[in-house]
Design an enzyme around this catalytic site. Structure first.
Site, PDB file in Angstrom:
ATOM      1  N   ARG A  51       0.860  -1.178   0.000  1.00 38.99           N
ATOM      2  CA  ARG A  51       0.000   0.000   0.000  1.00 38.99           C
ATOM      3  C   ARG A  51       0.897   1.229   0.000  1.00 38.99           C
ATOM      4  O   ARG A  51       1.437   1.630   1.032  1.00 38.99           O
ATOM      5  CB  ARG A  51      -0.906   0.008   1.238  1.00 38.99           C
ATOM      6  CG  ARG A  51      -1.907   1.162   1.232  1.00 38.99           C
ATOM      7  CD  ARG A  51      -2.909   1.040   2.370  1.00 38.99           C
ATOM      8  NE  ARG A  51      -2.376   1.486   3.649  1.00 38.99           N
ATOM      9  CZ  ARG A  51      -3.018   1.353   4.812  1.00 38.99           C
ATOM     10  NH1 ARG A  51      -4.200   0.759   4.865  1.00 38.99           N
ATOM     11  NH2 ARG A  51      -2.480   1.785   5.930  1.00 38.99           N
ATOM     12  N   SER A 120     -12.577  -3.765  -0.713  1.00 37.37           N
ATOM     13  CA  SER A 120     -13.045  -3.229   0.569  1.00 37.37           C
ATOM     14  C   SER A 120     -14.381  -2.528   0.381  1.00 37.37           C
ATOM     15  O   SER A 120     -14.422  -1.341   0.055  1.00 37.37           O
ATOM     16  CB  SER A 120     -12.024  -2.226   1.135  1.00 37.37           C
ATOM     17  OG  SER A 120     -10.820  -2.874   1.437  1.00 37.37           O
ATOM     18  N   LYS A 149      -4.465   4.403   9.355  1.00 40.66           N
ATOM     19  CA  LYS A 149      -5.201   4.806   8.154  1.00 40.66           C
ATOM     20  C   LYS A 149      -6.163   5.920   8.551  1.00 40.66           C
ATOM     21  O   LYS A 149      -7.122   5.687   9.293  1.00 40.66           O
ATOM     22  CB  LYS A 149      -5.961   3.609   7.571  1.00 40.66           C
ATOM     23  CG  LYS A 149      -6.494   3.838   6.161  1.00 40.66           C
ATOM     24  CD  LYS A 149      -6.907   2.510   5.517  1.00 40.66           C
ATOM     25  CE  LYS A 149      -7.235   2.643   4.035  1.00 40.66           C
ATOM     26  NZ  LYS A 149      -8.501   3.316   3.781  1.00 40.66           N
TER      27      LYS A 149
END
Lengths: 226, 224
Positions: A51, A120, A149
């Site tokens: 990520r 997601s 996050k």
């Protein structure tokens, strides 16, 4: 290139989701994400997602090449969050996408149907539709509060997670603030595995952290080695 | 006195369903190309069929390199070593103490019974593998822990091929077992040679790293 074995065999995929590391360079306290991932793989991580939201294309590509080499040695799938070009460029096994990323069918098309696709979803309707849309597994959360996050939204809790799992037959990983103390409860709530960022990358010993998490997840999954 | 496995050991575990050629041809090719030990593992065949294949293989590669998976009675009758399955006890092997090889699979790091150890243990699956798709790979730290806790040589198994064998050997294990890396290859001979070279190179590199001796070439060890 043949299709990812994890995209083809659900048993294989469920096994690979046991301990899922989201490798985010912004969260590595060591500052050396490749070393962290190598250590975590030795410790027992079963899936890696790169990520890299803010890296340049070139830096993301270079990082992905290194992670792909490591993951291949460990026979662990490498997914790239969102950045399809990077995933295709390094021959990654798959993509993890969210609701604001490219639609799943577009990812499938550009990947010639060979990519493992994680998704997601953010509503029950999206969860129910995901299998038909072509997703292979779902990341659901945040289960607990997370520091890694910023746009993760409100924590859904273990009950919220268990409710959402009921809306899908796809394999699932729980994400969001999971530690070795809470990983077993996430599996008990219906997850095939747990996805972690900080529990490994913000640990002083990523290898030991992965080992400890893996032991907890294996025990909770009732998986014996063999 | 337990039997000596060559270091590093390359073991082929059979699964005829993975092989495009006959099991006999594949095993013969693999042994001539550098496989030390063959574990005949065909759980869907009955004893009579295993006996027929085993006798055929004995004629091809001899009895010393062949081990039967399970079937201790048949192994005793044929004079072959045996690899015990879960739930089978060492004591089930008739005439323990003769020179037949005894191995068993272990699934937990400290699981070897110390008062009656087998000649080797097979530990896995180290990486993800088609043989057990539902079991995630245990990883190299797990393997290292098995090695640390085992009084006998450890053969690592599960998803091992030429690309990752060096890391596997660094765990301190005595060798590896493979199925697909040889049987599912287009050419088992080429695959075995590649694997054998990677395995021997891993041992050599390790020895160089350990001793700083750049001239020492480690021998293949005693043949069983």
């Amino acid at each position: 290139m043949t299709a990812s074995p994890w995209a083809e065999d659900p048993a294989c995929l469920r096994a690979a989701l046991a301990l899922y590391l989201v490798a985010d360079p912004e969260q590595s306290v060591s500052g050396d994400l490749v070393a962290d991932v190598a250590a975590a793989l030795a410790g027992g991580v079963t899936c890696v997602q790169l990520r890299a939201k803010r890296l340049t294309d070139l830096d993301a590509y270079r990082l992905a090449i290194e992670l792909a080499g490591l993951c291949r040695q460990y026979r662990v799938p490498l997914l790239v969050n969102d950045r399809l070009d990077v995933a295709l460029a390094v021959g990654a096994d798959g993509i993890h996408a969210g609701v604001t990323d490219l639609p799943i069918e577009v990812i499938q098309r550009l990947g010639n149907g060979r990519l493992l696709i994680g998704w997601s979803p953010e509503s029950d309707g999206q969860i129910s539709a995901a299998a038909a849309d072509g997703a292979h597994y779902l990341g659901l959360g945040p289960i607990f509060g997370t520091a890694t996050k910023v746009d993760a939204g409100e924590a859904i809790g273990l009950d919220g997670f268990a409710d959402r799992v009921c809306h899908t037959t796809l394999p699932t990983v729980g994400i969001g603030g999971i530690t070795s103390r809470t990983a077993a409860s996430v599996v008990a709530a219906g997850a095939d595995g747990v996805a972690v960022v900080g529990a490994i990358l913000r640990s002083s010993d990523p290898r030991q952290a992965a080992w400890d998490l893996r032991a907890v997840v294996d025990a909770a999954r009732g998986v014996r080695a063999g | 006195m337990s039997l000596c496995l060559p270091y590093p050991t390359l073991m082929l575990v059979t699964d005829r369903h993975r092989s495009s050629m006959s099991l006999r041809d594949a095993v013969r090719a693999a042994v001539s190309a550098g496989v030390d030990l063959v574990q005949l593992r065909e759980p869907d065949l009955d004893d009579a069929e295993i006996e027929r294949i085993a006798r055929d293989l004995i004629g091809t590669i001899g009895p010393r390199r062949l081990v039967l998976n399970g079937r201790p009675g048949l192994a005793a009758r044929l004079g072959l070593g045996v690899h015990l399955r879960d739930g089978q006890r060492n004591a089930d092997v008739a005439a323990r103490g003769d020179d037949r090889l005894l191995g068993r699979s272990i699934h937990e790091a400290g699981a070897v019974v110390p008062d009656d150890p087998p000649d080797y243990v097979q530990a896995g699956n180290v990486f993800a593998t088609r043989t057990h798709p539902d079991r995630p790979g245990r990883g190299l730290d797990w393997l290292a822990r098995v090695v640390e806790n085992s009084p006998v040589p450890v053969l690592a198994i599960g998803g091992i091929d030429a690309s990752n064998v060096a890391g596997v050997l660094r765990s301190g294990c005595h060798g590896i077992g493979v199925i697909d890396a040889i049987l599912a290859a287009a050419d088992p001979t080429v695959a075995t040679v590649t694997l054998r070279q990677a395995l021997d190179r891993a041992v050599r590199d390790q020895q160089v790293a350990d001793t700083g001796n750049h001239t020492g070439i480690l021998g293949r060890g005693t043949m069983i």
